[in-house]
Every structure is written in C-alpha cells, then in structure tokens.
Design an enzyme around this catalytic site. Structure first.
Site, PDB file in Angstrom:
ATOM      1  N   GLY A  55       0.725  -1.107   0.039  1.00 44.45           N
ATOM      2  CA  GLY A  55       0.194  -0.044  -0.007  1.00 44.45           C
ATOM      3  C   GLY A  55       0.977   1.217   0.119  1.00 44.45           C
ATOM      4  CB  CYS A  82       5.414  -4.145   0.077  1.00 40.58           C
ATOM      5  SG  CYS A  82       6.086  -2.372  -0.011  1.00 40.58           S
ATOM      6  CE1 TYR A  83       1.409   1.053   5.536  1.00 43.19           C
ATOM      7  CE2 TYR A  83      -0.256  -0.662   5.318  1.00 43.19           C
ATOM      8  CZ  TYR A  83       0.050   0.535   5.981  1.00 43.19           C
ATOM      9  OH  TYR A  83      -0.371   1.376   7.017  1.00 43.19           O
ATOM     10  CG  HIS A 170       5.811  -6.213  -4.628  1.00 43.09           C
ATOM     11  ND1 HIS A 170       4.263  -5.649  -4.099  1.00 43.09           N
ATOM     12  CD2 HIS A 170       6.342  -4.842  -4.191  1.00 43.09           C
ATOM     13  CE1 HIS A 170       4.211  -4.437  -3.579  1.00 43.09           C
ATOM     14  NE2 HIS A 170       5.442  -4.084  -3.577  1.00 43.09           N
ATOM     15  CD  GLU A 172       2.409  -8.347  -5.453  1.00 44.54           C
ATOM     16  OE1 GLU A 172       3.174  -9.325  -4.675  1.00 44.54           O
ATOM     17  OE2 GLU A 172       2.412  -7.307  -5.236  1.00 44.54           O
ATOM     18  CG  ASP A 229     -18.034 -10.953 -19.349  1.00 45.16           C
ATOM     19  OD1 ASP A 229     -16.871 -11.637 -19.593  1.00 45.16           O
ATOM     20  OD2 ASP A 229     -17.646  -9.583 -19.057  1.00 45.16           O
ATOM     21  CE  LYS A 371     -13.550 -10.712 -21.002  1.00 42.10           C
ATOM     22  NZ  LYS A 371     -15.126  -9.891 -20.634  1.00 42.10           N
TER      23      LYS A 371
END
Ligand code: XMP
Length: 515
Positions: A55, A82-83, A170, A172, A229, A371
């Site tokens: 963050g 991180c944060y 990070h 990710e 969708d 998605k």
C-alpha cells in the site's frame, strides 16, 4: 479445503487483484477483503491464510490504514507483503523506518540458508521486484531473518512461534522471477492448501448455489450480448436450471457478421434453455436515423435496448430473476462486496437499474471470477472457442464504428470490411494475440484509381490493440504482409471503399473505439 478462502487484506496496493489471481493460479480460492476486517469476521470466514497487501502509506503516519491486531492471534497463517510486512513487524515488535533512499525496481535477493520453507526450491540468489520508501530496520528477537538485499537487510522474515511470514518485495509481479514458487510455498506448505480450487469444482459449487437461490417455479432471464461474459453466465445457468432459463438476444441490427447465428447456434439446439431472439433492427435504425453525435447514439441505443428488453422479459411467465455477467473486478471496484474494500472507480456498461425496475431479483453467478477464469469456465461448460475467445464488442455495436450517421448500406460496408480483417487475422494465427481488432468506417471520401478510372470513395480504418485492462492500450504491431492482404481484399471486395488506413494511436491519448 477448496471452499476455505485465502483472504487478501487490501491496504491500497495497485497489485491487490494481481495477488488474488496469483493465489488462484495456485489452486486456492482468493478473496479480497477490506484492510480493517475484524478478527471476529475473519474467524467466521474460516480462511486457510491471510495475505496483507502492499500500500502507499507509511505505518508510522497517524492515519495509516491498520489491521485488527487480533488477526495475529487467530493462529491463521499470515504473509505480509511490502506495507503488509511493515505492518506485521510493527504489530509484533519490529521497527519500521524510511529507507536511506527509496528502492524501486529489480533487485537481487540473497536467500539465507537454514530452515526456510518460504524459499524452498528458490535459488540462493534470485531477482525480486522492490517498490518501497520504508523498510523494517529491526525485527526483534521473535523473528528469524530469511533473506536480504544489498539495500534492504531485512527483506524477508519468519516469526519464531506464530505462522507469520513477511516479505518486502512483491512476489505477485512477473519481474520477481520465482514469485510463484514463493507464493506457492506459503499456500501449500504454510497454509496447507491442497491446490484443489479448479474450474470443474467451481462449476459444481456454482450450480448448487444457483439451484438453492432460484425457487422451483421461478424462471431466470439472461440477456445475451454476443460477448463472452453473458454467454458463459447463460451456459452456467443453463447447466443449473435447464428450461427454467430464458435467454433473450436483442438483434439491434448493429452486430458483426454472423454474430446472431453464432449465438443461436451456441444456445439453440445444444441447450435446454429457451432462446428468444428479438429482431429489433428497424427500431434501432429508426432511432439512429441522421444522428451523428456519439453520445446521442449511445443514449438512444441504450434506451431502445431497455424498452425492448423490458417488454420481452415481462412477457415471460414466472420470470423472477435477471442474470447479469458481473465479474469480480467490477464487484471489487464498485464496493459491491460487504467484506470487500471501498469503491474506487466504477466503470460498468451493464444493465444498471433494470432488475429493480422490472421487479426482478438479480443473480450474478460470475461475481467471484476474473476474466481469464470466465474463459476457462466457458471452455469447461463446452462453449465453442469462437465465443470464449471473442474480443470485446461495445454494447452500441457498429453504430460507434460508423463515424457520422448510421444506415443499412453503411452497416453492410463496415460488416464486410470488418469480417475480411478478422478472417485474415485468424488465418495469420494472430486473433488471440491481439486484445481487440476491428474496422471503422470513416466519414470521408478520398480519390483513388482503379483500372483506368478515377474513384472517389469511402475510407476504412483498421484498429488492433494490445491491452490487459482496456484502460490503456498500445496498437498491435501487425505484420505489413498481413496489413497488405487486408487492404487489397477490402478494396477489391467491398464496393464503395477505395482506401484502407491503419490506426497507430496508443490509449491514451486515443481511445480504443473511434467514437
Ligand atoms: P475506449 O474506446 O473507451 O474503450 O477506449 C474501452 C473498451 O470499452 C469498450 N466500449 C464500450 N463498451 N459500451 C460498451 O459496452 C460502450 O458504450 C463502449 N464504449 C467503449 C471498447 O470496445 C473497449 O473494449
């Protein structure tokens, strides 16, 4: 196990949805929740693990977002990123300070030897992505350091007695080369995930849920747009409800070549659901006659659609529910989940207030999915690849791809040019490589020469873009040979077109559509 979520507490990181996707890629069910979720609520949700996201704040600022310190006493495994690391260490006796200079970008991480389950199968020196202005300086005696970088001596830690881990980098983002291994280690070896959150399982649970929600005498109405969708939403509901699903497809006359037939094929014979195709071309072309302003076109098309859809839906006996193909990012961004973070930006092109207006209840069977997961679900449900991998198409259809007034002859021209472009793109094996590709009919004429004669005809613009989120985009670097074939075929095969141009504008400053 697959039902128990991994909760991701959102402290405002731009990567929070990415963390969720990475967790799901490891076969665990990730849910994003507000950063101040109480320990009590957390216990009720019965997660296998918690991830505290990064963050933009500093933990020592007065209004910095904090978490319930009771979370650390739940006995549930925690990974601070991180944060999230700084908050974790601050909560458990560590000290956080500004870095001498902010660290941003790729960095080499030295993994310390010793018992280190988080870094199992990770190289002793590995590249990670850093993006921080603060860092943990001291962790106190309760933590064991696990890794360091040249400028961040405490880059990863493990608590001695609690199942708590924290990392400054990070995992990710793809720049962290072994990020999935590290996340996988946390999920599989610390949280005890068995990696069984699969699409086949999702279908089973979603089908049960729909059957519980919808009463035995009630019908569900699902509007089909031709897009992925709504198609996947309908296929899932058809699996759960059979002939208690009624699909409504409004043919507004603004569709691409063959679109109506494709939808009819996918939902006609192959499904027990009822398909109602409403032929409304005349109404739409009537309301669009001589209208050139793009917003005016959109408003007229929107209103006409709602009127027609409403009429049709209200004529269906026992219709009680309206299905909507809302996806997880929409739910998160619109603040639609009571445990989720507050609304950020809402960008919905969907049916809005229709269910209430119709007196219907709203059912959204895709609201937990991203998605790419919707596409996987579509394949799992047996939808054809032509629908599952179809590029997005705007609700107002070809009307916003004809610059200026819309009429049948112009629609015909555009449809032909567009289908030639898409056909060649498919033939070159590049359709799935691009995010959205289409033709636009420009409101100008230009001079040309064909055979011995001079021509004065219309211009087709070709647009093809690469994007992950459709908020920013780059133009596709299509091979010249392909563009040459497309241009030659359009000019030869579409009477009334004598020039083809390729749009090389990025977004921003351009938009993807021309109107
Ligand atoms: P722009 O042109 O804004 O498009 O860069 C971003 C994405 O949104 C689609 N789009 C629309 N979709 N109704 C829709 O349902 C609309 O009015 C509309 N306008 C743009 C566009 O095709 C692209 O995927």
């Amino acid at each position: 196990m697959a039902d128990r979520p991994v909760l991701i507490l959102d402290f405002g990181s731009q990567y929070v949805q990415l963390i969720a996707r990475r967790v799901r890629e490891q076969g665990a069910f990730a849910k994003i929740v507000r950063h101040d979720i109480t320990a009590e609520r957390c216990r009720e949700l019965n997660p296998i693990g918690l991830i505290l996201s990064g963050g933009p704040s500093s933990v020592y600022e007065e209004n910095a977002p904090k978490c319930d310190s009771g979370l650390f006493r739940l006995g549930v495994p925690i990974l601070g990123i991180c944060y999230g690391m700084q908050l974790t260490c601050q909560n458990l006796g560590g000290a956080v300070q500004p870095c001498p200079s902010a660290e941003y970008g790729r960095t080499e991480l030295n993994v310390l030897t010793g018992e280190n389950v988080l870094f199992q199968n990770v190289d002793p020196k590995t590249i990670v992505w850093m993006s921080h202005g603060d860092q943990v300086r001291e962790v106190g005696p309760e933590f064991i350091p696990l890794a360091a970088t040249p400028s961040c001596p405490v880059a990863a830690v493990r608590h001695k007695s609690l199942p708590v881990y924290a990392i400054q980098f990070h995992p990710e983002v793809s720049h962290t080369t072994q990020g999935s291994t590290i996340l996988g280690n946390f999920l599989n070896h610390v949280c005890g995930s068995d990696g069984s959150w699969t699409m086949a399982q999702f279908v089973e649970r979603a089908v049960d849920l729909v059957r519980e929600q919808v009463g035995p005498d009630e019908k569900v109405v699902c509007g089909l747009s031709g897009g992925v969708d709504s198609a996947v939403c309908a296929a899932l509901l058809a699996r759960a409800l059979g002939d208690r699903l009624v699909c409504v497809f409004v043919d507004n006359g603004l569709l691409r070549q063959g679109e109506r037939d494709q939808v009819a094929q996918a939902f006609g014979e192959s499904s027990q659901a009822e398909l109602r195709v409403v032929d409304a071309e005349a109404e739409f072309l009537g309301t669009l006659a001589n209208i050139t302003d793009p917003q005016d076109k959109r408003i007229r098309i929107g209103h006409t659609f709602i009127d027609i859809f409403k009429n049709e839906a209200l004529s269906i006996p026992n219709a009680a529910w309206l299905a909507q193909g809302t996806l997880y990012p929409d739910v998160i961004e619109s603040g639609g989940d009571p445990d989720g973070p507050a609304a950020t930006i809402k960008h919905h092109h969907n049916v809005g207030g229709l269910p209430a207006e119709l007196g219907f209840k709203l059912i959204e069977p895709l609201r937990d999915l991203f998605k790419d997961e919707v596409r996987r679900l579509g394949l799992e449900l047996g939808l054809p690849e032509s629908i599952v991998w179809r590029h997005p198409f705007p609700g107002p259809g070809l009307a916003v791809r004809i610059l200026g007034a819309v009429d049948k002859p112009r629609l015909e021209l555009l449809r032909k040019a567009d289908s030639i472009f898409l056909e060649e793109l498919h033939a070159a094996g590049l359709y799935r490589e691009t995010s959205q590709s289409f033709a636009v009919l420009l409101p100008i004429k230009s001079v040309g020469v064909m055979g011995d004669g001079r021509t004065y005809d219309q211009v087709i613009g070709i647009r093809s873009v690469q994007t992950d989120d459709f908020m920013t985009a780059d133009f596709s670097r299509l091979p010249y040979d392909l563009l040459a074939r497309v241009s030659t075929r359009i000019v030869n095969e579409v009477k009334g077109i004598n020039r083809v141009v390729y749009d090389i504008t990025t977004k921003p400053p351009g938009t993807i559509e021309w109107e």
